[in-house]
Design an enzyme around this catalytic site. Sequence first.
Site, PDB file in Angstrom:
ATOM      1  N   SER A  19       0.844  -1.198   0.000  1.00  0.00           N
ATOM      2  CA  SER A  19       0.000   0.000   0.000  1.00  0.00           C
ATOM      3  C   SER A  19       0.879   1.247   0.000  1.00  0.00           C
ATOM      4  O   SER A  19       1.624   1.501   0.956  1.00  0.00           O
ATOM      5  CB  SER A  19      -0.897   0.009   1.233  1.00  0.00           C
ATOM      6  OG  SER A  19      -1.461   1.301   1.378  1.00  0.00           O
ATOM      7  N   HIS A  40      -1.057  -1.465  -4.229  1.00  0.00           N
ATOM      8  CA  HIS A  40      -2.322  -1.111  -3.592  1.00  0.00           C
ATOM      9  C   HIS A  40      -2.434   0.406  -3.453  1.00  0.00           C
ATOM     10  O   HIS A  40      -1.570   1.051  -2.852  1.00  0.00           O
ATOM     11  CB  HIS A  40      -2.387  -1.785  -2.220  1.00  0.00           C
ATOM     12  CG  HIS A  40      -3.726  -1.752  -1.570  1.00  0.00           C
ATOM     13  ND1 HIS A  40      -4.754  -2.598  -1.925  1.00  0.00           N
ATOM     14  CD2 HIS A  40      -4.219  -0.974  -0.565  1.00  0.00           C
ATOM     15  CE1 HIS A  40      -5.815  -2.368  -1.163  1.00  0.00           C
ATOM     16  NE2 HIS A  40      -5.516  -1.363  -0.334  1.00  0.00           N
ATOM     17  N   ASP A  70      -4.731   3.342  -2.064  1.00  0.00           N
ATOM     18  CA  ASP A  70      -5.826   3.646  -1.135  1.00  0.00           C
ATOM     19  C   ASP A  70      -6.355   5.050  -1.379  1.00  0.00           C
ATOM     20  O   ASP A  70      -5.702   6.033  -1.025  1.00  0.00           O
ATOM     21  CB  ASP A  70      -5.320   3.547   0.310  1.00  0.00           C
ATOM     22  CG  ASP A  70      -5.157   2.118   0.772  1.00  0.00           C
ATOM     23  OD1 ASP A  70      -6.108   1.332   0.623  1.00  0.00           O
ATOM     24  OD2 ASP A  70      -4.071   1.786   1.292  1.00  0.00           O
ATOM     25  N   MET A  85      -9.068   7.812  -0.466  1.00  0.00           N
ATOM     26  CA  MET A  85      -9.987   8.157   0.646  1.00  0.00           C
ATOM     27  C   MET A  85     -10.573   9.546   0.420  1.00  0.00           C
ATOM     28  O   MET A  85      -9.850  10.472   0.054  1.00  0.00           O
ATOM     29  CB  MET A  85      -9.214   8.152   1.967  1.00  0.00           C
ATOM     30  CG  MET A  85      -8.503   6.848   2.250  1.00  0.00           C
ATOM     31  SD  MET A  85      -7.644   6.947   3.825  1.00  0.00           S
ATOM     32  CE  MET A  85      -6.821   5.345   3.834  1.00  0.00           C
ATOM     33  N   HIS A 140      -8.123   0.662  -4.214  1.00  0.00           N
ATOM     34  CA  HIS A 140      -9.082   0.463  -3.115  1.00  0.00           C
ATOM     35  C   HIS A 140      -9.780   1.787  -2.847  1.00  0.00           C
ATOM     36  O   HIS A 140      -9.198   2.698  -2.261  1.00  0.00           O
ATOM     37  CB  HIS A 140      -8.300  -0.036  -1.885  1.00  0.00           C
ATOM     38  CG  HIS A 140      -9.129  -0.233  -0.667  1.00  0.00           C
ATOM     39  ND1 HIS A 140      -8.577  -0.439   0.581  1.00  0.00           N
ATOM     40  CD2 HIS A 140     -10.481  -0.277  -0.483  1.00  0.00           C
ATOM     41  CE1 HIS A 140      -9.545  -0.586   1.478  1.00  0.00           C
ATOM     42  NE2 HIS A 140     -10.701  -0.486   0.859  1.00  0.00           N
ATOM     43  N   MET A 159     -12.096   4.056  -0.957  1.00  0.00           N
ATOM     44  CA  MET A 159     -12.839   4.291   0.281  1.00  0.00           C
ATOM     45  C   MET A 159     -13.566   5.618   0.089  1.00  0.00           C
ATOM     46  O   MET A 159     -13.247   6.633   0.721  1.00  0.00           O
ATOM     47  CB  MET A 159     -11.869   4.311   1.467  1.00  0.00           C
ATOM     48  CG  MET A 159     -11.397   2.910   1.834  1.00  0.00           C
ATOM     49  SD  MET A 159      -9.885   2.890   2.799  1.00  0.00           S
ATOM     50  CE  MET A 159      -8.690   2.942   1.473  1.00  0.00           C
ATOM     51  N   MET A 180     -11.327  -6.240   5.281  1.00  0.00           N
ATOM     52  CA  MET A 180     -10.584  -5.252   6.071  1.00  0.00           C
ATOM     53  C   MET A 180     -10.254  -5.844   7.439  1.00  0.00           C
ATOM     54  O   MET A 180     -11.143  -6.304   8.164  1.00  0.00           O
ATOM     55  CB  MET A 180     -11.405  -3.971   6.260  1.00  0.00           C
ATOM     56  CG  MET A 180     -11.577  -3.122   5.017  1.00  0.00           C
ATOM     57  SD  MET A 180     -10.059  -2.665   4.142  1.00  0.00           S
ATOM     58  CE  MET A 180      -9.136  -1.809   5.429  1.00  0.00           C
ATOM     59  N   GLY A 182      -9.275   3.723   6.826  1.00  0.00           N
ATOM     60  CA  GLY A 182      -9.047   5.158   7.011  1.00  0.00           C
ATOM     61  C   GLY A 182      -7.594   5.521   7.269  1.00  0.00           C
ATOM     62  O   GLY A 182      -7.154   6.593   6.875  1.00  0.00           O
ATOM     63  N   PHE A 183      -6.871   4.634   7.915  1.00  0.00           N
ATOM     64  CA  PHE A 183      -5.491   4.970   8.277  1.00  0.00           C
ATOM     65  C   PHE A 183      -4.584   3.753   8.154  1.00  0.00           C
ATOM     66  O   PHE A 183      -5.007   2.630   8.450  1.00  0.00           O
ATOM     67  CB  PHE A 183      -5.431   5.493   9.727  1.00  0.00           C
ATOM     68  CG  PHE A 183      -6.252   6.735   9.926  1.00  0.00           C
ATOM     69  CD1 PHE A 183      -5.716   7.991   9.666  1.00  0.00           C
ATOM     70  CD2 PHE A 183      -7.581   6.638  10.333  1.00  0.00           C
ATOM     71  CE1 PHE A 183      -6.487   9.139   9.818  1.00  0.00           C
ATOM     72  CE2 PHE A 183      -8.367   7.786  10.492  1.00  0.00           C
ATOM     73  CZ  PHE A 183      -7.819   9.035  10.231  1.00  0.00           C
ATOM     74  N   GLY A 184      -3.342   4.011   7.750  1.00  0.00           N
ATOM     75  CA  GLY A 184      -2.330   2.958   7.758  1.00  0.00           C
ATOM     76  C   GLY A 184      -1.765   2.818   9.173  1.00  0.00           C
ATOM     77  O   GLY A 184      -2.059   3.621  10.057  1.00  0.00           O
ATOM     78  N   GLY A 185      -0.989   1.777   9.374  1.00  0.00           N
ATOM     79  CA  GLY A 185      -0.257   1.631  10.626  1.00  0.00           C
ATOM     80  C   GLY A 185      -1.070   1.188  11.823  1.00  0.00           C
ATOM     81  O   GLY A 185      -0.619   1.324  12.963  1.00  0.00           O
ATOM     82  N   ASP A 191      -6.452  -6.695   4.226  1.00  0.00           N
ATOM     83  CA  ASP A 191      -5.856  -5.354   4.259  1.00  0.00           C
ATOM     84  C   ASP A 191      -5.941  -4.755   5.652  1.00  0.00           C
ATOM     85  O   ASP A 191      -7.036  -4.557   6.185  1.00  0.00           O
ATOM     86  CB  ASP A 191      -6.626  -4.480   3.248  1.00  0.00           C
ATOM     87  CG  ASP A 191      -6.070  -3.071   3.120  1.00  0.00           C
ATOM     88  OD1 ASP A 191      -5.020  -2.771   3.703  1.00  0.00           O
ATOM     89  OD2 ASP A 191      -6.716  -2.272   2.402  1.00  0.00           O
ATOM     90  N   GLY A 192      -4.764  -4.458   6.226  1.00  0.00           N
ATOM     91  CA  GLY A 192      -4.712  -3.758   7.499  1.00  0.00           C
ATOM     92  C   GLY A 192      -3.879  -4.485   8.541  1.00  0.00           C
ATOM     93  O   GLY A 192      -4.242  -5.576   8.973  1.00  0.00           O
ATOM     94  N   GLY A 193      -2.736  -3.901   8.882  1.00  0.00           N
ATOM     95  CA  GLY A 193      -1.903  -4.468   9.944  1.00  0.00           C
ATOM     96  C   GLY A 193      -1.225  -5.783   9.585  1.00  0.00           C
ATOM     97  O   GLY A 193      -0.855  -6.549  10.478  1.00  0.00           O
ATOM     98  N   SER A 216       2.863  -0.369   6.004  1.00  0.00           N
ATOM     99  CA  SER A 216       3.991  -0.121   6.910  1.00  0.00           C
ATOM    100  C   SER A 216       5.031  -1.244   6.871  1.00  0.00           C
ATOM    101  O   SER A 216       6.236  -0.970   6.875  1.00  0.00           O
ATOM    102  CB  SER A 216       3.493   0.007   8.355  1.00  0.00           C
ATOM    103  OG  SER A 216       2.281   0.703   8.402  1.00  0.00           O
TER     104      SER A 216
HETATM  105  C1  DX5 Z   1      -6.489   1.346   5.468  1.00  0.00           C
HETATM  106  C2  DX5 Z   1      -5.923   0.999   4.110  1.00  0.00           C
HETATM  107  C3  DX5 Z   1      -4.784   0.040   4.136  1.00  0.00           C
HETATM  108  C4  DX5 Z   1      -3.586   0.509   4.905  1.00  0.00           C
HETATM  109  C5  DX5 Z   1      -2.653  -0.629   5.147  1.00  0.00           C
HETATM  110  O1  DX5 Z   1      -7.667   2.064   5.285  1.00  0.00           O
HETATM  111  O2  DX5 Z   1      -6.923   0.411   3.305  1.00  0.00           O
HETATM  112  O3  DX5 Z   1      -4.418  -0.326   2.825  1.00  0.00           O
HETATM  113  O4  DX5 Z   1      -2.914   1.543   4.260  1.00  0.00           O
HETATM  114  O5  DX5 Z   1      -1.580  -0.146   5.863  1.00  0.00           O
HETATM  115  P1  DX5 Z   1      -0.837  -1.026   6.969  1.00  0.00           P
HETATM  116  O6  DX5 Z   1      -0.298  -2.224   6.270  1.00  0.00           O
HETATM  117  O7  DX5 Z   1       0.221  -0.090   7.468  1.00  0.00           O
HETATM  118  O8  DX5 Z   1      -1.864  -1.390   8.011  1.00  0.00           O
HETATM  119 ZN    ZN Z   2      -6.434  -0.553   1.342  1.00  0.00          ZN
END
Ligand code: DX5
Ligand code: ZN
Length: 221
Positions: free
Chosen positions: A7, A32, A34, A36, A65, A67, A136, A141-144, A174-176, A197
């Site tokens: 991502s 990927h 993202d 938003m 993706h 959002m 998900m 909404g947020f990475g990390g 997707d996510g973490g 991340s």
């Molecule tokens: C969250 C995004 C993810 C996110 C993944 O809304 O859809 O793609 O950026 O980031 P990490 O891998 O850092 O959780």
């Molecule tokens: Zn995503």
Amino acid sequence: MIKISPSVLACDFAHMADDVKRVEDAGVEYLHLDVMDGMFVPNISFGVPVITSLRPCSKLIFDTHLMIEDPIRYVEVFKKAGADILTVHYEACPDVRAALEAIRAAGMKAGISVKPKTPVSVLAPYLDVIDLILIMSVEPGFGGQSFMPESLPKLAAARTLAMQADHVIEIEVDGGISPKNASLVVAAGADVLVAGSAVFHAADVKAAVDALKNAENVSPL
Ligand code: DX5
Ligand code: ZN
């Protein structure tokens, strides 16, 4: 074989092309993206012009993706920008079938995503028009953010559902996602791993990608 979709939300936006080249050289399959809108999720990332600019810099499959609310409005512009897979949110579509059909009609693969609290079963009526299910494993909404283990049974449910279709439906998570939980999500049914991340913040990007790819050879226990 599992696929890795880094991502770009976690890359250095001032050096996006260089960061994308680094993951491409590391042997990933997808990129990927993202998008938003500050409405469907409480954050604004980037949009069409960034994807248009990145397109000539990379041969990777652009795994986009969205959002955003009512995404059918933007199907054509994302196709033009260079998206190969366009994933929309179940919760954001007034007419899910129309959105997925529009994506396919525009010549892209159609993805549908569910937020952590939305059950996978809502997707059952749309199997014939789905190419990818995105589970998900954080609130979008947020990475990390930290991986939610509640996503594991949902991956299994998505896999079971996908097997009822008479065409291939990929299961993406997707996510973490990191090398620590990758074998768990693969064992549960994921075949595309999104990682922001864990890839872009790694000291050694190639080693991080290799560790994620190795997840299918590692016992999750
Ligand atoms: C969250 C995004 C993810 C996110 C993944 O809304 O859809 O793609 O950026 O980031 P990490 O891998 O850092 O959780
Ligand atoms: Zn995503």
